[in-house]
Scaffold this motif. Structure first.
Motif, mmCIF file in Angstrom:
data_model
loop_
_atom_site.group_PDB
_atom_site.id
_atom_site.type_symbol
_atom_site.label_atom_id
_atom_site.label_comp_id
_atom_site.label_asym_id
_atom_site.label_seq_id
_atom_site.Cartn_x
_atom_site.Cartn_y
_atom_site.Cartn_z
ATOM 1 N N GLY A 134 -14.867 6.237 -9.325
ATOM 2 C CA GLY A 134 -13.469 6.198 -8.739
ATOM 3 C C GLY A 134 -12.547 6.658 -10.031
ATOM 4 O O GLY A 134 -11.365 7.228 -9.808
ATOM 5 N N LEU A 176 -6.170 7.530 -0.371
ATOM 6 C CA LEU A 176 -5.818 5.877 -0.483
ATOM 7 C C LEU A 176 -5.867 4.910 0.653
ATOM 8 O O LEU A 176 -6.514 3.929 0.740
ATOM 9 N N ALA A 201 -9.913 0.226 -9.415
ATOM 10 C CA ALA A 201 -10.118 0.265 -7.767
ATOM 11 C C ALA A 201 -11.687 0.394 -7.491
ATOM 12 O O ALA A 201 -11.957 -0.222 -6.171
ATOM 13 N N TRP A 259 0.817 -1.172 0.021
ATOM 14 C CA TRP A 259 -0.069 0.040 0.029
ATOM 15 C C TRP A 259 0.964 1.225 -0.137
ATOM 16 O O TRP A 259 0.562 2.213 -0.657
ATOM 17 N N SER A 292 -17.289 2.485 -9.870
ATOM 18 C CA SER A 292 -15.922 2.364 -10.738
ATOM 19 C C SER A 292 -15.977 3.817 -11.709
ATOM 20 O O SER A 292 -14.779 4.486 -11.696
ATOM 21 N N TRP A 324 -9.465 4.393 1.706
ATOM 22 C CA TRP A 324 -10.116 3.054 1.352
ATOM 23 C C TRP A 324 -9.577 1.870 1.852
ATOM 24 O O TRP A 324 -10.129 0.967 2.001
#
Length: 335
Positions: free
Chosen positions: A165, A271, A136, A11, A162, A274
């Motif tokens: 995203g 990020l 993602a 990550w 999506s 998520w």
């Protein structure tokens, strides 16, 4: 614990790709919106000067993430690659076309050639992060079940989450690039360009508006993700918002280097939001971190190899970025 450590390292690599490669893509978006050949020339020259020395290095982070996923979480790698191969293939083609067009435009002497390659570079810079964002969104909304091609190869990435995203990825990349380019313009003694990119950065914070609208989309289309964002990951959501607002204030005060840090923190927090919202699920509704992790010897070997490799890679990348962040001769460094 080894699986969690491998996931955290992966990550971190994804975060680096978003911060460096994302700014690269965003610079291409501003290249597209720079205007005609003459009016947009100063902006395009600054963009080319800024990303020219480092743009190839940024994809190291993407390769790193893919290899980590394949090595440490091979069932997840297989499921994602087989279900979402269409947007992943389009993103890969976009990366190739973008790089080729950027190099060819540099070597072209005819105006029509520069326009052709410039259009290819700019459009690829727009579409590539969009397709990566749809990937993602497909994973986050639970549309990638475990198994080879077990999910729908069309609706897996063509769905509300999506598409959200993809849009967020493009706008976020554009915002990062605008903030980064402010400091580059200031360092090169181009205050008019710094002011123009600062305005672009403010306008691109429409990403916040998109994100707010997206809450309703996630509530209906990805309830598990929505629950995680509004509970476990809520502190990171707040951190991202605060960092974004702080970046705006720093841009207004012309503290461009500090604004870079604030913008980077805001994007990194998105990020990690998520990740925190979805953890411990690797594939929503199907596979957790322990279930998808390879044998303990694999992440152990990978982490040791990464530690050794980092001794060479990190100083090299630091030297590369630091070398090209110095002011030109006779120009003071950015604040």
């Amino acid at each position: 614990m080894l699986a969690d450590a491998a996931l955290a390292v992966m990550w971190l690599g994804l975060t680096c790709y978003a911060l460096f490669g994302g700014a690269d893509f965003g610079a291409g978006v501003w290249d597209l919106l720079a205007g005609g050949a003459e009016r947009g020339r100063p902006r395009r020259e600054l963009i080319e000067h800024s990303i020219g020395p480092v743009w190839e290095a940024n994809h190291v982070w993407l390769i790193f993430v893919v290899v980590m996923l394949w090595s440490a979480f091979s069932p997840v790698f297989a499921a994602v690659m087989s279900t979402l191969y269409i947007p992943l293939t389009l993103a890969a083609l976009g990366i190739i076309a973008r790089g080729a067009a950027f190099a060819c435009r540099k070597a072209s002497t005819e105006l029509w050639q520069q326009r052709l390659f410039g259009a290819c570079f700019a459009l690829s810079s727009l579409l590539t992060p969009f397709f990566l964002g749809t990937v993602a969104g497909g994973v986050a909304s639970g549309r990638v079940p475990p198994g080879l091609a077990a999910g729908d190869v069309i609706t897996g990435w063509l769905n509300p989450t999506s598409l959200l995203g993809g849009v967020l990825a493009v706008v976020t990349c554009a915002h990062l690039a605008a903030v980064y380019l402010c400091a580059d313009a200031d360092r090169e003694g181009r205050p008019e360009l710094a002011a123009a990119f600062a305005r672009d950065a403010v306008l691109s914070l429409a990403a916040g508006v998109v994100a707010l609208a997206g809450i309703a989309v996630l509530h209906a289309d990805a309830p598990a993700l929505f629950h995680g964002l509004t509970h476990r990951a809520l502190p990171l959501v707040i951190l991202s918002a605060v960092a974004g607002l702080a970046g705006l204030g720093l841009l207004v005060r012309r503290r461009f280097v500090a604004a870079r840090g604030a913008a980077a923190l805001a994007v990194a927090a998105i990020l990690w939001t998520w990740g925190a919202a979805q953890y411990p699920a690797m594939l929503v509704g199907g596979t957790t971190v322990p279930q998808s992790a390879s044998n303990a010897s694999v992440p152990a070997a990978v982490l040791v190899s990464l530690g050794v490799g980092a001794l060479l890679l990190v100083p090299s990348l630091w030297l590369l970025y630091a070398t090209f962040q110095r002011g030109s001769a006779g120009q003071p460094p950015s604040r």
